[in-house]
Design a protein around this motif. Structure first.
Motif, PDB file in Angstrom:
ATOM      1  N   GLN A  10      28.719  38.683  38.261  1.00 40.65           N
ATOM      2  CA  GLN A  10      29.896  38.754  39.132  1.00 40.65           C
ATOM      3  C   GLN A  10      31.181  38.506  38.335  1.00 40.65           C
ATOM      4  OE1 GLN A  10      29.480  36.314  42.718  1.00 40.65           O
ATOM      5  NE2 GLN A  10      31.584  35.663  42.521  1.00 40.65           N
ATOM      6  N   HIS A  11      32.131  39.413  38.494  1.00 40.12           N
ATOM      7  CA  HIS A  11      33.445  39.231  37.872  1.00 40.12           C
ATOM      8  C   HIS A  11      34.465  39.071  38.983  1.00 40.12           C
ATOM      9  CE1 HIS A  11      32.393  40.354  33.664  1.00 40.12           C
ATOM     10  NE2 HIS A  11      31.331  40.768  34.317  1.00 40.12           N
ATOM     11  N   MET A  12      35.424  38.176  38.763  1.00 37.18           N
ATOM     12  CA  MET A  12      36.433  37.930  39.804  1.00 37.18           C
ATOM     13  C   MET A  12      37.756  38.557  39.413  1.00 37.18           C
ATOM     14  SD  MET A  12      34.817  36.301  42.040  1.00 37.18           S
ATOM     15  CE  MET A  12      36.250  36.253  43.086  1.00 37.18           C
ATOM     16  N   PHE A  13      38.347  39.273  40.362  1.00 40.26           N
ATOM     17  CA  PHE A  13      39.657  39.874  40.146  1.00 40.26           C
ATOM     18  C   PHE A  13      40.643  39.290  41.141  1.00 40.26           C
ATOM     19  CE2 PHE A  13      39.010  43.036  36.891  1.00 40.26           C
ATOM     20  CZ  PHE A  13      37.623  43.046  36.815  1.00 40.26           C
ATOM     21  N   LEU A  14      41.729  38.756  40.587  1.00 39.05           N
ATOM     22  CA  LEU A  14      42.767  38.149  41.410  1.00 39.05           C
ATOM     23  C   LEU A  14      44.007  39.023  41.259  1.00 39.05           C
ATOM     24  CD1 LEU A  14      43.902  35.706  43.018  1.00 39.05           C
ATOM     25  CD2 LEU A  14      44.249  34.532  40.847  1.00 39.05           C
ATOM     26  N   ASN A  15      44.404  39.659  42.345  1.00 41.19           N
ATOM     27  CA  ASN A  15      45.501  40.630  42.312  1.00 41.19           C
ATOM     28  C   ASN A  15      45.366  41.580  41.119  1.00 41.19           C
ATOM     29  OD1 ASN A  15      46.440  39.509  44.619  1.00 41.19           O
ATOM     30  ND2 ASN A  15      48.086  38.349  43.679  1.00 41.19           N
ATOM     31  N   GLY A  16      44.157  42.062  40.939  1.00 44.47           N
ATOM     32  CA  GLY A  16      43.899  43.080  39.918  1.00 44.47           C
ATOM     33  C   GLY A  16      43.570  42.548  38.532  1.00 44.47           C
ATOM     34  N   ALA A  17      43.807  41.252  38.275  1.00 49.92           N
ATOM     35  CA  ALA A  17      43.547  40.712  36.929  1.00 49.92           C
ATOM     36  C   ALA A  17      42.179  40.030  36.891  1.00 49.92           C
ATOM     37  CB  ALA A  17      44.637  39.710  36.559  1.00 49.92           C
ATOM     38  N   ASP A  18      41.464  40.225  35.794  1.00 48.91           N
ATOM     39  CA  ASP A  18      40.150  39.598  35.645  1.00 48.91           C
ATOM     40  C   ASP A  18      40.323  38.107  35.334  1.00 48.91           C
ATOM     41  OD1 ASP A  18      37.630  38.748  34.943  1.00 48.91           O
ATOM     42  OD2 ASP A  18      37.118  40.562  33.838  1.00 48.91           O
ATOM     43  N   VAL A  19      39.904  37.243  36.271  1.00 45.52           N
ATOM     44  CA  VAL A  19      40.072  35.786  36.086  1.00 45.52           C
ATOM     45  C   VAL A  19      38.711  35.086  35.957  1.00 45.52           C
ATOM     46  CG1 VAL A  19      42.327  35.627  37.232  1.00 45.52           C
ATOM     47  CG2 VAL A  19      40.248  35.463  38.619  1.00 45.52           C
ATOM     48  N   THR A  20      37.680  35.872  35.657  1.00 40.28           N
ATOM     49  CA  THR A  20      36.315  35.337  35.603  1.00 40.28           C
ATOM     50  C   THR A  20      36.203  34.073  34.746  1.00 40.28           C
ATOM     51  OG1 THR A  20      35.636  37.628  35.763  1.00 40.28           O
ATOM     52  CG2 THR A  20      33.913  36.043  35.208  1.00 40.28           C
ATOM     53  N   ASP A  21      36.845  34.060  33.582  1.00 40.15           N
ATOM     54  CA  ASP A  21      36.760  32.881  32.711  1.00 40.15           C
ATOM     55  C   ASP A  21      37.788  31.825  33.097  1.00 40.15           C
ATOM     56  OD1 ASP A  21      34.725  34.019  31.278  1.00 40.15           O
ATOM     57  OD2 ASP A  21      36.097  35.043  29.900  1.00 40.15           O
TER      58      ASP A  21
END
Ligand code: C5P
Length: 225
Positions: A77-88
């Motif tokens: 699972q990768h998280m995108f916050l307003n289009g930016a990858d914030v996984t780490d």
């Protein structure tokens, strides 16, 4: 056909995500890490200099947030916050505290609820969090409440953070775990608690493999996996 679901709840560092990921892989389920959603909201507030308990400002900013979960070819699972990858980024210790604080707010929980429910409508899932068996998936075919003594959980989490090269100390990790245990269990909105029909698994004295065997045996018995 109705989708199958497993709910795993419990305090931080009990081993939920590791075990959920392994179980998902074994049975081809989608692993949904719901803590990452709260962490993403927390990170947004942290980046916008909003105090983690400033309910009025947080609620005002919620409509500006778009959160997306995407899965790579290895089903991570990768998280995108307003289009930016914030996984780490969502793993930094400040984001943990922010996640715990913002998750106590009812509007934040309501904001993230439909996204979680939708995942279980679309896919066979194993979902971990604090209120999965009680609120998000009350009809899950299997509910597990995973726990362990705080010191053991802190030691495991400390090791994990070191592996991710996140700079911290054991004492800080333990403090964070105790803070979040208290916050998460004492809040009025969807507090951390075992569902009445959850099976309690204490991982204090048992290793990962044994834990996985327990969960797999239950999954096979209850869901016919
Ligand atoms: O699971 P994780 O430690 O990443 O979650 C971060 C924080 O998000 C938790 O301390 C908890 O306050 C909150 N959370 C929640 N409900 C969930 C998942 C996480 O309140 N279902």
């Amino acid at each position: 056909m109705e989708k199958r679901s497993i709910a795993i709840d419990g305090p931080s560092g009990a081993g939920k995500s590791t075990l959920a990921r392994m179980t998902a892989k074994k049975y081809g389920l989608i692993y949904v890490d719901t803590g990452a959603l709260y962490r993403s909201v927390g990170l947004y507030m942290l980046h916008h200099d909003v105090a983690s308990k400033d309910e009025a400002r947080i609620v005002k900013l919620l409509p500006k947030i778009s959160i997306e979960m995407r899965y790579d070819e290895e089903s991570l699972q990768h998280m995108f916050l307003n289009g930016a990858d914030v996984t780490d980024k969502i793993r930094i210790p400040e984001a943990s505290i922010y996640a715990s604080d913002v998750s106590a707010l009812k509007p934040v929980r309501a904001f993230l609820l439909s996204m979680q429910k939708e995942m279980a409508v679309k896919y066979d899932v194993i979902m971990d969090g604090r209120d999965i068996g009680t609120v998000v998936l009350p009809n899950a075919g299997l509910k597990i409440f995973l726990t362990a003594q705080p010191e053991i959980r802190a030691r495991r989490r400390y090791k994990e953070l070191l592996e991710k090269r996140i700079d911290t100390t054991y004492e800080d990790v333990l403090r964070d775990i105790l803070y979040r245990d208290k916050n998460d269990s004492e809040r009025s909105a969807a507090p951390l608690k075992a569902a009445d029909d959850a099976i309690l698994v204490d991982t204090t004295d048992i290793g990962l493999d044994e834990c996985l065997q327990i969960i797999c045996a239950l999954a096979e018995e209850r869901l016919g996996l």
